[in-house]
Design a protein around this motif. Structure first.
Motif, short mmCIF file in Angstrom:
data_model
loop_
_atom_site.label_atom_id
_atom_site.label_comp_id
_atom_site.label_asym_id
_atom_site.label_seq_id
_atom_site.Cartn_x
_atom_site.Cartn_y
_atom_site.Cartn_z
N LEU A 1 26.98 12.64 46.81
CA LEU A 1 25.51 12.58 46.86
C LEU A 1 24.90 13.97 47.05
O LEU A 1 23.85 14.27 46.47
CB LEU A 1 25.05 11.64 47.98
CG LEU A 1 25.26 10.15 47.71
CD1 LEU A 1 24.88 9.31 48.92
CD2 LEU A 1 24.47 9.68 46.49
N ARG B 1 22.32 15.42 44.46
CA ARG B 1 20.96 15.81 44.90
C ARG B 1 20.65 17.25 44.47
O ARG B 1 19.54 17.54 44.04
CB ARG B 1 20.86 15.68 46.42
CG ARG B 1 20.55 14.26 46.84
CD ARG B 1 20.12 14.19 48.29
NE ARG B 1 20.37 12.86 48.80
CZ ARG B 1 21.34 12.54 49.65
NH1 ARG B 1 22.15 13.45 50.11
NH2 ARG B 1 21.49 11.29 50.05
N GLN C 1 19.94 16.96 40.72
CA GLN C 1 19.23 15.78 40.22
C GLN C 1 18.17 16.13 39.17
O GLN C 1 17.77 15.26 38.39
CB GLN C 1 18.61 14.98 41.37
CG GLN C 1 17.58 15.70 42.19
CD GLN C 1 17.07 14.82 43.33
OE1 GLN C 1 16.61 13.71 43.09
NE2 GLN C 1 17.16 15.30 44.55
N TYR D 1 16.82 13.92 36.01
CA TYR D 1 15.38 13.68 35.90
C TYR D 1 14.85 14.18 34.56
O TYR D 1 14.11 13.49 33.84
CB TYR D 1 14.68 14.38 37.07
CG TYR D 1 13.19 14.50 36.94
CD1 TYR D 1 12.37 13.40 37.18
CD2 TYR D 1 12.60 15.70 36.55
CE1 TYR D 1 11.00 13.50 37.06
CE2 TYR D 1 11.23 15.80 36.43
CZ TYR D 1 10.42 14.71 36.68
OH TYR D 1 9.07 14.80 36.55
N TYR E 1 18.73 5.83 35.02
CA TYR E 1 19.12 6.50 36.28
C TYR E 1 20.32 5.77 36.89
O TYR E 1 21.31 6.38 37.29
CB TYR E 1 17.98 6.43 37.30
CG TYR E 1 16.86 7.43 37.14
CD1 TYR E 1 17.04 8.62 36.45
CD2 TYR E 1 15.60 7.19 37.68
CE1 TYR E 1 15.99 9.53 36.32
CE2 TYR E 1 14.55 8.09 37.56
CZ TYR E 1 14.76 9.27 36.87
OH TYR E 1 13.73 10.16 36.74
N SER F 1 7.09 15.38 38.07
CA SER F 1 7.25 15.16 39.51
C SER F 1 6.43 16.18 40.30
O SER F 1 6.16 17.28 39.81
CB SER F 1 8.71 15.26 39.89
OG SER F 1 9.01 16.54 40.31
N SER G 1 12.24 15.58 40.42
CA SER G 1 12.88 14.32 40.81
C SER G 1 11.76 13.30 40.94
O SER G 1 10.59 13.65 40.83
CB SER G 1 13.60 14.47 42.13
OG SER G 1 14.21 13.23 42.47
N ASP G 2 12.08 12.06 41.13
CA ASP G 2 11.04 11.08 41.43
C ASP G 2 11.59 10.04 42.39
O ASP G 2 12.78 10.05 42.71
CB ASP G 2 10.45 10.48 40.16
CG ASP G 2 11.48 9.75 39.32
OD1 ASP G 2 12.54 9.39 39.87
OD2 ASP G 2 11.23 9.54 38.13
N ASP H 1 12.14 6.90 42.12
CA ASP H 1 13.16 5.97 41.59
C ASP H 1 14.54 6.59 41.68
O ASP H 1 15.51 5.92 42.03
CB ASP H 1 12.85 5.63 40.13
CG ASP H 1 11.59 4.80 39.99
OD1 ASP H 1 11.32 4.01 40.91
OD2 ASP H 1 10.88 4.97 38.98
N LEU H 2 14.61 7.86 41.34
CA LEU H 2 15.90 8.54 41.38
C LEU H 2 16.33 8.79 42.83
O LEU H 2 17.48 8.52 43.20
CB LEU H 2 15.81 9.87 40.60
CG LEU H 2 17.08 10.71 40.50
CD1 LEU H 2 18.24 9.91 39.89
CD2 LEU H 2 16.84 11.95 39.63
N LEU I 1 17.91 5.96 44.71
CA LEU I 1 19.30 5.62 44.36
C LEU I 1 20.30 6.58 45.01
O LEU I 1 21.50 6.32 45.00
CB LEU I 1 19.48 5.66 42.85
CG LEU I 1 18.72 4.62 42.03
CD1 LEU I 1 18.79 4.94 40.55
CD2 LEU I 1 19.28 3.23 42.28
N LEU I 2 19.78 7.67 45.53
CA LEU I 2 20.68 8.68 46.10
C LEU I 2 20.83 8.55 47.62
O LEU I 2 21.15 9.51 48.29
CB LEU I 2 20.19 10.09 45.72
CG LEU I 2 20.18 10.40 44.22
CD1 LEU I 2 19.58 11.75 43.94
CD2 LEU I 2 21.58 10.33 43.64
N ARG I 3 20.59 7.36 48.12
CA ARG I 3 20.79 7.13 49.55
C ARG I 3 22.20 6.60 49.78
O ARG I 3 22.73 5.87 48.93
CB ARG I 3 19.77 6.09 50.05
CG ARG I 3 18.35 6.62 50.03
CD ARG I 3 17.44 5.71 50.84
NE ARG I 3 16.07 5.93 50.47
CZ ARG I 3 15.28 5.03 49.90
NH1 ARG I 3 15.73 3.82 49.63
NH2 ARG I 3 14.03 5.31 49.58
#
Lengths: 160, 204
Positions: free
Chosen positions: A7, A11, A14, A18, A35, A87, B14-15, B17-18, B21-23
């Protein structure tokens, strides 16, 4: 498998997901599906990830392979309306929001395969790397890239 | 600012929604939407149904031990077992996820040919099995409905003509329906894959 490490890496990168998904998804629902599929494929492939390649290159490959093989909706013609807002992180990055949106829109006018080529090129990949990720020859990449650049500059000169 | 610099700025993006999902713990809840995964699921369901049908055929053969019924149902049974075996073989070979070593072109071709192989198999099964199972069903229905023996039932030419008509009408309808369903489910996706494969391969 270390989920935390995975993760953290995702991250950090990401923006790749995106950005690429933003070039292909036709609406918010489709974007969420892509996604999900990208992350699932990356997570499944994570145990086999060797640090011979950069994580960003590896993620790029997964993103493109997933986007192109996932069943997607028919492409809309009206790219402007189907484009998701940028974003907040991008909006506050100091560059003109309009410039980025114009660039994104222009790329979305290209064919699906050309979008992959130009995005990799703009992200600094060498022709050889692009050829490796896409599975085509260096010459073919060079020819296509030249055509993409011409198309893109024509599109950017027009008012999208 | 150059295009490259502009483009790289989007890497910051990023947003919600993305990010959601990264939790931690979210990844194991994800399920695949890949068409190959769907085909794999369909194959599994097909196999379950085929096994149920094969068992039903055994019951029919025990209940109606008449040679024409035994012959047609026996042939259908053999094809059903062949179809189960083929489906199992394909089920084992379909890999919705092939690792991340394949190039985009190879991955698209893998999906394209994987789906086409399955569609061809189902069409083949439909063309071979439907006429035989239609004949078997017609005979069983006729015998049970009329209460006659198989010889008595087929003694009138109209019954044979009707059987021929059933096969001539029902089988093309079923084959057409199979094709239509595949096109409805995967037609557009296959066409898009084919277009992108050709586009990527094109040297000009």
């Amino acid at each position: 498998m270390n989920e935390t490490e995975f993760l953290t890496q995702v991250r950090l990168n990401q923006g790749i997901i995106y950005k690429l998904v933003g070039l292909y998804a036709n609406d918010a629902e489709e974007k969420k599906d892509i996604y999900q599929e990208v992350l699932l494929n990356a997570w499944k492939g994570w145990p086999a990830f060797r640090e011979e390649a950069k994580f960003s290159t590896w993620l790029y490959r997964i993103c493109l392979n997933t986007i192109f093989t996932l069943k997607r909706k028919k492409q809309h013609i009206d790219y402007k309306d189907s484009l998701e807002p940028l974003s907040p992180a991008v909006e506050h990055s100091g560059i003109q929001k309009e410039d980025l949106q114009r660039l994104q829109q222009a790329i979305r006018f290209l064919s699906e395969t050309d979008r992959a080529i130009i995005s990799m090129h703009l992200d600094g990949f060498e022709n050889g790397e692009i050829a490796g990720v896409l599975g085509i020859s260096n010459n073919n990449v060079a020819v296509k890239l030249h055509r993409c650049k011409v198309q893109l500059s024509n599109l950017l000169m027009q008012k999208l | 600012m150059s295009l490259e610099q502009d483009w790289k700025q989007i890497n910051e993006g990023s947003d919600d929604d993305l990010s959601s999902l990264l939790r931690p713990g979210q990844l194991n809840k994800l399920h695949s939407l890949s068409p190959l995964q769907k085909i794999k699921r369909h194959l599994f369901i097909n196999m379950c149904w085929s096994i149920a049908v094969a068992l039903l055929y055994i019951v029919i053969m025990v209940e109606f031990p008449l040679w024409p019924v035994l012959l047609t149902i026996g042939i259908t049974q053999a094809f059903t077992i062949w179809a189960i075996y083929t489906a199992w073989h394909q089920y084992k070979n379909i890999a919705p996820f092939a690792g991340n070593s394949l190039s985009l072109l190879a991955e698209m071709e893998r999906h394209y040919y994987g789906m086409n192989k399955w569609i061809k198999l189902q069409k083949k099964v439909a063309i071979i099995i439907y006429p035989i199972s239609a004949t078997g069903g017609y005979m069983i229905g006729g015998i049970v409905g009329s209460g006659k023996t198989i010889e008595q039932f087929f003694s009138k030419p109209i019954v044979i003509i009707a059987l021929a008509l059933v096969i001539l009408i029902l089988v093309p309808c079923c084959v057409y329906l199979t094709k239509w369903m595949f096109n409805k489910s995967f037609g557009k996706h296959l066409a898009a894959l084919k277009k992108n494969i050709e586009e990527l391969k094109a040297e000009k």
